[in-house]
Design a protein around this motif. Structure first.
Motif, PDB file in Angstrom:
ATOM      1  N   CYS A 149      30.884  45.140  43.080  1.00 31.41           N
ATOM      2  CA  CYS A 149      32.055  44.425  42.921  1.00 31.41           C
ATOM      3  C   CYS A 149      32.243  43.287  43.977  1.00 31.41           C
ATOM      4  CB  CYS A 149      33.214  45.133  42.702  1.00 31.41           C
ATOM      5  SG  CYS A 149      33.916  45.927  44.120  1.00 31.41           S
ATOM      6  N   ASP A 151      35.365  40.224  45.451  1.00 34.06           N
ATOM      7  CA  ASP A 151      36.579  40.100  45.700  1.00 34.06           C
ATOM      8  C   ASP A 151      36.905  38.600  46.103  1.00 34.06           C
ATOM      9  OD1 ASP A 151      37.413  39.540  48.525  1.00 34.06           O
ATOM     10  OD2 ASP A 151      36.298  41.643  48.943  1.00 34.06           O
ATOM     11  N   THR A 172      42.032  40.045  45.191  1.00 33.93           N
ATOM     12  CA  THR A 172      41.759  40.357  43.788  1.00 33.93           C
ATOM     13  C   THR A 172      40.249  40.924  43.625  1.00 33.93           C
ATOM     14  OG1 THR A 172      43.317  38.625  42.826  1.00 33.93           O
ATOM     15  CG2 THR A 172      41.535  39.322  41.473  1.00 33.93           C
ATOM     16  N   LYS A 174      37.001  42.282  41.601  1.00 31.57           N
ATOM     17  CA  LYS A 174      36.842  41.928  40.256  1.00 31.57           C
ATOM     18  C   LYS A 174      35.450  42.743  40.120  1.00 31.57           C
ATOM     19  CE  LYS A 174      37.712  37.144  40.651  1.00 31.57           C
ATOM     20  NZ  LYS A 174      37.336  35.583  40.591  1.00 31.57           N
ATOM     21  N   ILE A 298      39.175  49.237  36.822  1.00 36.25           N
ATOM     22  CA  ILE A 298      38.947  48.012  36.544  1.00 36.25           C
ATOM     23  C   ILE A 298      38.029  47.828  35.377  1.00 36.25           C
ATOM     24  CG2 ILE A 298      38.586  45.756  37.346  1.00 36.25           C
ATOM     25  CD1 ILE A 298      39.135  46.712  40.042  1.00 36.25           C
ATOM     26  N   LYS A 302      36.849  42.632  34.325  1.00 36.24           N
ATOM     27  CA  LYS A 302      38.338  42.378  34.506  1.00 36.24           C
ATOM     28  C   LYS A 302      38.472  42.407  36.125  1.00 36.24           C
ATOM     29  CE  LYS A 302      39.173  41.983  30.367  1.00 36.24           C
ATOM     30  NZ  LYS A 302      39.608  40.804  29.813  1.00 36.24           N
ATOM     31  N   SER A 303      39.736  42.131  36.380  1.00 40.05           N
ATOM     32  CA  SER A 303      40.065  42.328  37.865  1.00 40.05           C
ATOM     33  C   SER A 303      41.476  43.112  37.992  1.00 40.05           C
ATOM     34  CB  SER A 303      40.153  40.653  38.611  1.00 40.05           C
ATOM     35  OG  SER A 303      41.297  39.968  37.895  1.00 40.05           O
ATOM     36  N   THR A 305      44.863  42.932  41.242  1.00 40.29           N
ATOM     37  CA  THR A 305      45.083  42.028  42.570  1.00 40.29           C
ATOM     38  C   THR A 305      46.218  43.259  42.941  1.00 40.29           C
ATOM     39  OG1 THR A 305      45.012  39.988  41.287  1.00 40.29           O
ATOM     40  CG2 THR A 305      46.518  40.143  42.890  1.00 40.29           C
TER      41      THR A 305
END
Length: 333
Positions: A149, A151, A172, A174, A298, A302-303, A305
């Motif tokens: 992932c 961020d 965030t 992702k 997630i 998508k993400s 936060t």
């Protein structure tokens, strides 16, 4: 699917992008100033060191040290600096920093078979008379070299009156386009720091002592739950205060109402560990909730936060007006 297990939302942070800052002369001694060095960005407030963002030379990025009112060193030095063995209370790193979610490879653990969180690039670095901001992108790299992932994180630090220190941290995370990411339910996690040894609720156990002794520090939450009873409880904010250099100072972490599982659970310990953790529900409730109750997913592409504020103040939570500062933050648009 990538299954993640939280270890510590503590240590923040392939090649890093270089940047050049131009700071007006009037801002050189006042306001927030960032200066890049080979492996870090020096952060000064009104000409005084506040912290440094170390983005190279470690398995992950982090902020260290963290200087509070009167230049008080408010976080533990080890493992960034060598210190007496008695202060090495845990092997998992807990540096001041970001909300991270280490995976089954243990992204923030100090062991050979751990993943890494690597600095990718700077998106924005901006000094200013009242506030400054560092926005960066990072990659979470597993042992096999796969990026599980990414961020983007924003560190925003402010100038404040009355010797206060204040910064916001937003991250965030992702998921990749071809796989979801699951934050596993575990108490070992989240947005965390380790307070200075002198601030602890219990003293470091000295050689020959059969048990730890009470320390001068205290923990208090927005619900007025205090000290040993604070672990695993939910609250909007938590404050850890105690003496540094003969003066009482405190660090409060604020959980934003928009965060998942607000108000968050707190993985806060008498030996100085201080973490907001929305994931470890199974353990925080003494396993009344089923295993995996704290999992957060997630979806692919998508993400998610998380937003936190750190408030460094003089005195206890009453003298520092912690509750008032939290209301001011959440009331702001």
């Amino acid at each position: 699917m990538v299954q993640l297990k939280c270890s510590r939302f503590a240590a923040l942070f392939s090649a890093c992008a270089l940047f050049t800052l131009t700071v007006p002369a009037s801002a050189a001694e006042s306001g927030v100033k960032f200066t890049q060095q080979d492996d870090r960005v020096r952060v000064e407030i009104n000409g005084e060191l506040f912290t440094e963002y170390v983005f190279s030379g470690a398995p992950h990025v982090y902020y260290y040290p963290l200087l509070g009112p009167g230049a008080a060193r408010m976080t533990r030095d080890w493992p960034m600096k060598d210190t007496p063995a008695k202060s090495r209370t845990i092997r998992i790193i807990a540096r001041c920093g970001s909300h991270t979610a280490p995976s089954i490879t243990g992204f923030l653990e100090r062991r050979p078979k751990a993943g890494k969180i690597l600095h990718d690039k700077f998106i924005e670095v901006k000094s200013g008379p009242t506030e400054g901001v560092i926005r960066s992108a990072n990659k979470w790299v597993a042992l096999d070299g796969k990026v599980v992932c990414t961020d983007e994180r924003t560190f925003r630090v402010f100038t404040r009156p009355n010797n206060e220190r204040l910064f916001d941290f937003e991250i965030t995370i992702k998921a990749p386009t071809d796989s979801e990411v699951v934050f596993g339910d575990t108490k070992e996690g989240s947005m965390a720091i380790r307070v200075a040894e002198t601030m602890r609720l219990i003293k470091p156990k000295a050689k020959g002592e059969k048990k730890a002794l009470p320390g001068p520090g205290h923990i208090v939450q927005s619900t007025d739950v205090r000290d040993q009873k604070t672990w695993g409880q939910r609250a909007e904010w938590c404050d850890y205060y105690g003496p540094v250099g003969g003066k009482t100072v405190g660090i409060a972490i604020f959980d934003h109402p928009s965060n998942p599982v607000h108000p968050t659970y707190w993985h806060v310990r008498d030996y100085g560990l201080f973490a907001a953790n929305p994931f470890g529900i199974h353990e925080f409730t003494n396993k009344k909730e089923p295993e995996g109750a704290g999992d957060l997913k997630i979806p692919a592409g998508k993400s998610l936060t998380f937003k936190y504020r750190f408030y460094l103040h003089e005195g206890d939570e009453q003298q520092g007006k912690v509750a008032e500062r939290y209301k001011e933050w959440t009331a702001a648009k």
